[in-house]
Design a protein around this motif. Structure first.
Motif, mmCIF file in Angstrom:
data_model
loop_
_atom_site.group_PDB
_atom_site.id
_atom_site.type_symbol
_atom_site.label_atom_id
_atom_site.label_comp_id
_atom_site.label_asym_id
_atom_site.label_seq_id
_atom_site.Cartn_x
_atom_site.Cartn_y
_atom_site.Cartn_z
ATOM 1 N N ILE A 17 0.836 -1.204 0.000
ATOM 2 C CA ILE A 17 0.000 0.000 0.000
ATOM 3 C C ILE A 17 0.870 1.253 0.000
ATOM 4 C CG2 ILE A 17 -1.656 1.321 1.387
ATOM 5 C CD1 ILE A 17 -2.901 -1.389 2.195
ATOM 6 N N ALA A 18 1.976 1.224 0.727
ATOM 7 C CA ALA A 18 2.894 2.369 0.723
ATOM 8 C C ALA A 18 3.472 2.595 -0.664
ATOM 9 C CB ALA A 18 4.014 2.134 1.729
ATOM 10 N N ALA A 19 3.750 1.510 -1.387
ATOM 11 C CA ALA A 19 4.270 1.645 -2.752
ATOM 12 C C ALA A 19 3.224 2.258 -3.670
ATOM 13 C CB ALA A 19 4.711 0.279 -3.274
ATOM 14 N N SER A 59 -8.045 -13.811 3.346
ATOM 15 C CA SER A 59 -9.457 -13.700 3.739
ATOM 16 C C SER A 59 -10.149 -12.652 2.878
ATOM 17 C CB SER A 59 -9.585 -13.312 5.210
ATOM 18 O OG SER A 59 -9.176 -11.968 5.411
ATOM 19 N N ALA A 60 -11.481 -12.696 2.877
ATOM 20 C CA ALA A 60 -12.246 -11.679 2.159
ATOM 21 C C ALA A 60 -12.028 -10.307 2.784
ATOM 22 C CB ALA A 60 -13.730 -12.050 2.175
ATOM 23 N N LYS A 61 -11.861 -10.275 4.105
ATOM 24 C CA LYS A 61 -11.648 -8.988 4.794
ATOM 25 C C LYS A 61 -10.324 -8.356 4.373
ATOM 26 C CE LYS A 61 -11.789 -6.727 9.304
ATOM 27 N NZ LYS A 61 -10.699 -5.806 8.968
ATOM 28 N N VAL A 62 -9.265 -9.160 4.265
ATOM 29 C CA VAL A 62 -7.975 -8.641 3.816
ATOM 30 C C VAL A 62 -8.123 -8.009 2.442
ATOM 31 C CG1 VAL A 62 -5.679 -9.327 3.004
ATOM 32 C CG2 VAL A 62 -6.528 -10.142 5.210
ATOM 33 N N MET A 116 -7.865 -3.954 1.627
ATOM 34 C CA MET A 116 -6.868 -3.485 0.667
ATOM 35 C C MET A 116 -7.504 -2.573 -0.379
ATOM 36 S SD MET A 116 -4.705 -5.657 -2.168
ATOM 37 C CE MET A 116 -3.751 -4.772 -3.422
ATOM 38 N N ILE A 117 -8.625 -3.021 -0.947
ATOM 39 C CA ILE A 117 -9.277 -2.233 -2.009
ATOM 40 C C ILE A 117 -9.767 -0.892 -1.456
ATOM 41 C CG2 ILE A 117 -11.129 -2.187 -3.714
ATOM 42 C CD1 ILE A 117 -8.792 -4.221 -4.181
ATOM 43 N N LYS A 118 -10.359 -0.919 -0.279
ATOM 44 C CA LYS A 118 -10.837 0.337 0.313
ATOM 45 C C LYS A 118 -9.686 1.308 0.561
ATOM 46 C CE LYS A 118 -14.969 -1.605 2.474
ATOM 47 N NZ LYS A 118 -15.618 -2.033 3.733
ATOM 48 N N ARG A 119 -8.570 0.798 1.011
ATOM 49 C CA ARG A 119 -7.445 1.676 1.316
ATOM 50 C C ARG A 119 -6.795 2.244 0.049
ATOM 51 N NH1 ARG A 119 -3.231 -0.064 5.716
ATOM 52 N NH2 ARG A 119 -2.602 2.047 5.136
ATOM 53 N N VAL A 120 -6.551 1.409 -0.951
ATOM 54 C CA VAL A 120 -5.862 1.939 -2.140
ATOM 55 C C VAL A 120 -6.747 2.902 -2.919
ATOM 56 C CG1 VAL A 120 -4.297 -0.032 -2.362
ATOM 57 C CG2 VAL A 120 -6.462 -0.054 -3.616
ATOM 58 N N THR A 121 -8.065 2.701 -2.852
ATOM 59 C CA THR A 121 -8.957 3.627 -3.560
ATOM 60 C C THR A 121 -9.132 4.934 -2.784
ATOM 61 O OG1 THR A 121 -10.866 2.454 -2.606
ATOM 62 C CG2 THR A 121 -10.202 1.858 -4.842
ATOM 63 N N SER A 122 -9.294 4.844 -1.461
ATOM 64 C CA SER A 122 -9.534 6.057 -0.671
ATOM 65 C C SER A 122 -8.264 6.849 -0.415
ATOM 66 C CB SER A 122 -10.197 5.699 0.659
ATOM 67 O OG SER A 122 -9.334 4.920 1.471
ATOM 68 N N GLU A 164 -16.064 -2.644 -8.258
ATOM 69 C CA GLU A 164 -16.870 -1.533 -8.768
ATOM 70 C C GLU A 164 -17.490 -0.721 -7.637
ATOM 71 O OE1 GLU A 164 -19.655 -5.191 -9.307
ATOM 72 O OE2 GLU A 164 -17.507 -4.748 -9.177
ATOM 73 N N GLN A 165 -17.790 -1.369 -6.502
ATOM 74 C CA GLN A 165 -18.367 -0.644 -5.369
ATOM 75 C C GLN A 165 -17.403 0.376 -4.779
ATOM 76 O OE1 GLN A 165 -19.579 -3.758 -2.666
ATOM 77 N NE2 GLN A 165 -21.061 -4.596 -4.136
ATOM 78 N N ASN A 166 -16.116 0.167 -5.014
ATOM 79 C CA ASN A 166 -15.106 1.100 -4.507
ATOM 80 C C ASN A 166 -14.532 2.000 -5.601
ATOM 81 O OD1 ASN A 166 -14.306 0.600 -1.459
ATOM 82 N ND2 ASN A 166 -14.869 -1.392 -2.342
#
Length: 291
Positions: free
Chosen positions: A60-62, A84-87, A91-97, A131-133
């Motif tokens: 994520i830092a990269a 896991s699905a949570k991981v 990840m997707i929420k963080r890289v998009t936001s 797509e949700q993110n």
């Protein structure tokens, strides 16, 4: 949706094969990327790999560094490496936001057994999380030289199914191929793909200049054809393993062989193998030589 939304000049690029190239880095390459940034055009797509042994925070830092430096990040998601699905969702929420990511590259990954709930890339795409993110485009793998565990016919079916699913969900497909050493498999594969009616844009994988032993090592790990005849076309003798080799002959052959009527719009994707600065120097030198 237009590809201009995720690559501002995709639809207006010239026929120069080096125009609009993309690059690939690992989480360990951030310092090299910062150093090489002045050599890279703004908004250049830069993929961030999902390698085993790397922490999610480092990936994520990269991704953040790519965005901060003015380039377009494209993080990889390796389905079988997601524990896991949570991981995955986190990840997707963080890289998009946090980094404004609009595109991802989704692959199955190498582990023979999944480390979590996902068997393949199609399962990841079907979650709805992307797509949700706000993800706009999904990169999927192309295998011009085949895959050791999947038949040629199955590869085409998988590609068609993934492209259909991506489009059904309102996103755009982009195909990024494995790297290779010979132009013929790329050109033949592109022609067959277009004949099958697959019209997604393609990025052809090109190895950056590297030590010959290093190139052969990556080829062996990735199942890429590296026979004596193939490497001779690339400019390497397997009896002389010292020194370095660059993709001059490969890129020239691709450029000369491309027919946009038969092969569609094609750009290059460089695999630097840890030599980001050397790859960019090669790109600039090759471009100057062409001019």
């Amino acid at each position: 949706m237009s590809y201009a939304e995720i690559h501002p000049n995709w639809e207006t690029l010239s026929n120069d094969i080096l125009d609009g190239y993309s690059l690939e880095i690992t989480a360990k390459d951030v310092a090299s990327l910062r150093e090489a940034a002045p050599k890279i055009a703004p908004q250049t797509p830069i993929a961030v790999t999902f390698l085993p042994g790397e922490e999610m925070e480092a990936r994520i830092a990269a991704v953040k560094a790519v965005r901060e430096l003015g380039f377009e990040p494209m993080p990889h998601v390796s389905a079988r490496r997601l524990t896991s699905a949570k991981v995955f969702e986190d990840m997707i929420k963080r890289v998009t936001s946090e980094s404004g990511v609009k595109r991802l590259f989704v692959i199955a990954g190498d582990p023979p057994q999944p480390e979590g709930p996902f068997e393949d890339s199609l399962q990841v795409i079907r979650t709805g999380v992307l797509e949700q993110n706000g993800i706009k485009a999904i990169g999927i793998a192309g295998h011009p030289e085949g895959h050791p565990n999947v038949s040629k016919d199955e590869l085409w079916v998988w590609m068609e199914n993934k492209i259909a699913e991506i489009r059904q969900r309102g996103m755009l497909p982009i195909i990024v191929t494995q790297f290779g050493f010979s132009a013929e498999p790329f050109l033949d594969w592109l022609e067959e793909m277009r004949a099958r009616g697959i019209d997604a844009p393609v990025r052809v994988g090109v190895p950056g200049p590297a030590g010959i032993k290093r190139l052969l090592g990556f080829a062996a790990r990735c199942g890429v054809g590296a026979s004596a005849a193939v490497m001779a076309k690339y400019g390497v003798s397997l009896t002389q393993l010292m020194g370095t080799a660059g993709p001059n002959k490969l890129v020239t052959a691709i450029d000369q062989g491309l027919d946009y009527e038969r092969h569609g719009r094609v750009r290059l994707h460089f695999y630097p193998f840890g030599g980001l600065s050397k790859t960019l120097d090669w790109i600039h030198e090759f471009s100057e030589h062409r001019r």
